[in-house]
Design a protein around this motif. Structure first.
Motif, PDB file in Angstrom:
ATOM      1  N   THR A 239       0.796  -1.138   0.051  1.00 50.81           N
ATOM      2  CA  THR A 239      -0.151  -0.120   0.069  1.00 50.81           C
ATOM      3  C   THR A 239       0.666   1.087   0.034  1.00 50.81           C
ATOM      4  N   ARG A 286      -6.457  -4.173   5.727  1.00 52.74           N
ATOM      5  CA  ARG A 286      -7.172  -3.622   4.671  1.00 52.74           C
ATOM      6  C   ARG A 286      -8.624  -3.315   5.583  1.00 52.74           C
ATOM      7  N   LYS A 305      -0.023   6.164   1.393  1.00 49.85           N
ATOM      8  CA  LYS A 305      -0.410   4.810   1.082  1.00 49.85           C
ATOM      9  C   LYS A 305      -1.422   5.103   0.410  1.00 49.85           C
TER      10      LYS A 305
END
Length: 355
Positions: A239, A286, A305
């Protein structure tokens, strides 16, 4: 002497009475049993050495010993460079020794000593491979094993290693595929063993860009939970906007070989279970990010991110999607197992018998 003993007895009694209302009943019963046992069976000792308050004397002694131990430990860590190198926040403290430290052995032609160890002059190299992962995942031991691959037919004992706060560098070359007059620099691969200490992970990103590395070996301890390793993989690779954008812009895919280390140990999980656990941990991270993003009471956004796209209910580690230029491959490794698949991946990116 008696006056001092009386004062100590009075002090301990006062401490016991003042602390009793705040202590849980099981602890109070335990302290009462200790006092009763000493007075019943060891009256002289209790009177001479414990001032008629055995339990409070013992607890006070343990507390003082703990304070002394903590003070001595803090004093020792404050005077050692290894324990404070990461506090400066400077990248040089982590990566500054790469031009001086060479781990391995096997041949003078690549800058190694014939018996292994450290040399001051590193050899020239063709590519760089980054070896990273959580703390105590066996990264440095794996580095030694790869750099001493020529000795794999003989008995090989893993080195005693400790959690490092500075990166190590190793160099390997496929000697069996070269001639005596070959250009060793065109075949030598540098391996950077980046420390897994959480305070140093911000320096890892600079090594994961396509201008710095060709591929990555990611170590996971098969005998331990994958939580720390999953967080590292998620935050600093999957990410991380700079890592993803740089590889996408270069039109390349970051190949990562996830090595399940210590697979020969009792209770170690195989690569299939490790893969499932890693996927589950990544799913959890997530979902946390999605909850934070969807929250209406937060205005904080992490510009470094980007979200990890998922087509189904969970992340597919075999196909992360076109927006994530990363491919993950799994292999098991242990001191009782061959590391040829890992070595071939390091040397030329080949995936031999990799799951």
């Amino acid at each position: 002497m008696k006056t001092a003993m009386s004062e100590d007895r009075a002090f301990l009694t006062a401490v016991r009475k003042s602390s009793a209302p705040y202590l849980p009943p099981p602890l109070l019963r335990f302290l009462h049993a200790v006092d009763a046992n000493f007075h019943l069976h060891h009256g002289t000792i209790a009177s001479d050495y414990f001032h008629d308050e055995p339990s409070m004397t013992i607890m006070s002694s343990l507390f003082i010993a703990y304070v002394v131990w903590r003070s001595a430990r803090r004093m020792w860590t404050s005077t050692t460079r290894r324990s404070t190198a990461h506090l400066s926040g400077e990248e040089d403290a982590v990566l500054g020794g790469l031009n001086r430290v060479v781990v391995g052995g096997g041949d003078e032609r690549a800058g190694h000593s014939t018996s292994g160890g450290v040399r001051n002059i590193p050899p020239s190299f063709r590519e760089t491979v980054v070896l990273c992962g959580a703390r105590d995942a066996g990264k440095t031991a794996l580095l030694h094993r790869l750099c001493n691959a020529k000795e794999k037919e003989n008995a090989w004992d893993p080195p005693m290693t400790v959690t490092s706060l500075a990166a190590n560098a190793g160099y390997i070359c496929p000697w069996e595929d070269t001639s005596e007059n070959g250009n060793w620099g065109n075949m030598t691969i540098r391996i950077i063993d980046h420390p897994g200490h959480p305070s140093l992970l911000s320096h890892l990103t600079t090594l994961l860009l396509p201008v710095a590395t060709s591929r990555v070996v990611f170590a996971l301890d098969a005998t331990q939970p994958v939580t720390e390793g999953a967080a590292l993989l998620y935050q600093y690779i999957l990410t991380h906007s700079q890592v993803r954008q740089s590889w996408s812009k270069a039109g390349k895919t970051l190949m990562i070989l996830v090595v399940c280390t210590k697979s020969d140990a009792v209770g170690a999980k195989n690569h299939k279970r490790m893969k499932i656990q890693l996927r589950n941990e990544l799913d959890k991270l997530r979902k946390v990010d999605m909850a934070i993003t969807d929250s209406s009471d937060t205005n904080i956004t992490d510009r470094s991110k980007v979200m990890l796209p998922v087509k189904g209910k969970s992340i597919d580690l075999d196909s992360l999607g076109s927006d994530v230029p990363v491919s993950l491959h799994f292999v098991e490794s242990g001191f009782g197992k061959d590391v040829e698949a890992i070595r071939e991946f390091v040397l030329n990116g080949a995936l031999l018998d990799v799951k």
